[in-house]
Design a protein around this motif. Structure first.
Motif, PDB file in Angstrom:
ATOM      1  N   LEU A 242       0.837  -1.212   0.000  1.00  0.00           N
ATOM      2  CA  LEU A 242       0.000   0.000   0.000  1.00  0.00           C
ATOM      3  C   LEU A 242       0.868   1.258   0.000  1.00  0.00           C
ATOM      4  CD1 LEU A 242      -2.829  -1.029   2.509  1.00  0.00           C
ATOM      5  CD2 LEU A 242      -3.018  -0.813   0.031  1.00  0.00           C
ATOM      6  N   LYS A 243       2.020   1.151   0.722  1.00  0.00           N
ATOM      7  CA  LYS A 243       2.915   2.308   0.825  1.00  0.00           C
ATOM      8  C   LYS A 243       3.726   2.505  -0.448  1.00  0.00           C
ATOM      9  CE  LYS A 243       4.393   3.019   5.509  1.00  0.00           C
ATOM     10  NZ  LYS A 243       5.323   2.610   6.508  1.00  0.00           N
ATOM     11  N   ALA A 246       1.058   0.879  -4.353  1.00  0.00           N
ATOM     12  CA  ALA A 246      -0.170   1.642  -4.621  1.00  0.00           C
ATOM     13  C   ALA A 246      -0.008   3.106  -4.219  1.00  0.00           C
ATOM     14  CB  ALA A 246      -1.346   1.005  -3.881  1.00  0.00           C
ATOM     15  N   LYS A 247       0.881   3.357  -3.292  1.00  0.00           N
ATOM     16  CA  LYS A 247       1.149   4.714  -2.773  1.00  0.00           C
ATOM     17  C   LYS A 247      -0.141   5.391  -2.281  1.00  0.00           C
ATOM     18  CE  LYS A 247       5.232   5.695  -5.678  1.00  0.00           C
ATOM     19  NZ  LYS A 247       6.019   4.589  -5.280  1.00  0.00           N
ATOM     20  N   VAL A 248      -0.972   4.601  -1.565  1.00  0.00           N
ATOM     21  CA  VAL A 248      -2.199   5.196  -1.036  1.00  0.00           C
ATOM     22  C   VAL A 248      -2.077   5.503   0.460  1.00  0.00           C
ATOM     23  CG1 VAL A 248      -3.808   4.270  -2.753  1.00  0.00           C
ATOM     24  CG2 VAL A 248      -3.239   2.882  -0.744  1.00  0.00           C
TER      25      VAL A 248
END
Ligand code: AMP
Length: 250
Positions: A242-243, A246-248
């Motif tokens: 996610l970090k 996806a960088k969300v």
């Protein structure tokens, strides 16, 4: 009390939309068409007013190609008394539809005009509001309940964060929200009877209105294809993806 209902022919909501290979429009060849779901709610509400003895006549109106008569026949099967078809092969946008409807309103002088809040093909949400402006009649948009009280109409509107109640002086315009009612299905005998109910065909020229669209459809893109998912081995791996992928989250 005479009630007019606007019925639009649209692509059936169950159909998976295909875009033409040249991206010029949605592909409508061999696709199932149906009555716009919000228009079904409009017809149902008008028919309920008639069944309750409040309305004396329900008239369904559609602007579109010859095939739009199928949707008008559906409205007749659901309980409308007669239908008016404004026949055109133009791509009709909300303003064109509102102009034609305004002419029909001028001729028919209904006490109440019910439209869907939105057509699911163009997603415009404009026709009812434009019709109210063109006819100078008060409007109750996104109705989730309506009640006739003498020469007024009480409309409960779904707004962000709650419900708003407004009172309109009749004649008025109402647009339907999803929770106004649950439309019935037409019964076979009613479908047969609907074939004999009056359906009048008009043209925009006869009504003296211009319905052609004033905008050019430049291109249509389908939604991006969803990528396949992956199974992660641990919460740490999920947080890492996610970090960093996806960088969300940071
Ligand atoms: P729109 O503003 O285009 O999203 O449409 C809202 C509502 O206006 C629809 O649910 C219909 O009740 C009515 N309407 C729009 N276009 C037409 C049409 N061509 N024929 C009949 N009714 C229409």
């Amino acid at each position: 009390m005479k009630v007019l209902v606007a019925v639009k022919r649209v692509i059936d909501y169950n159909v998976k939309i295909r875009v033409k290979p040249d991206h010029s429009d949605v592909d409508l060849s061999n696709v199932k068409m149906a009555m716009n779901p919000f228009c079904e709610i409009a017809v149902e509400e008008a028919v309920r007013l008639k069944e309750a003895g409040t309305a004396s006549e329900v008239v369904a109106v559609s602007i579109g190609p010859k095939a739009a008569q199928e949707q008008l026949r559906s409205a007749l099967a659901l309980g409308a008394d007669r239908a008016i078809h404004v026949q055109t092969d133009e791509r009709v946008e909300s303003l064109g539809a509102a102009r034609a409807l305004a002419k029909v309103v001028e001729e028919e002088q209904p006490d109440l005009m019910i439209l869907g809040k939105q057509a699911i093909d163009s997603d415009n949400n404009q026709t009812g509001q434009m019709l109210a402006a063109l006819t100078g009649r008060p409007q109750g948009t996104f109705a989730s309940a309506i009640k006739v009280e003498g020469d007024s109409l009480e409309v409960i509107r779904e707004i962000d964060g709650g419900l708003q109640t407004v009172s309109l002086k009749l004649p008025a315009i109402v647009t339907t929200d999803l929770r106004l009612n649950e439309p019935r299905y037409a019964k076979l005998p009613d479908i047969m009877k609907a074939k004999k109910k009056p359906l009048e065909t008009r043209t925009p020229e006869e009504l003296g209105v211009e319905v052609a669209s004033r905008l050019k459809l430049v291109s249509v893109e389908p939604p991006a294809e969803r990528q396949g998912g992956v199974t992660v081995g641990s919460v740490d791996e999920l947080v890492d993806k996610l970090k960093n992928e996806a960088k969300v989250i940071t």
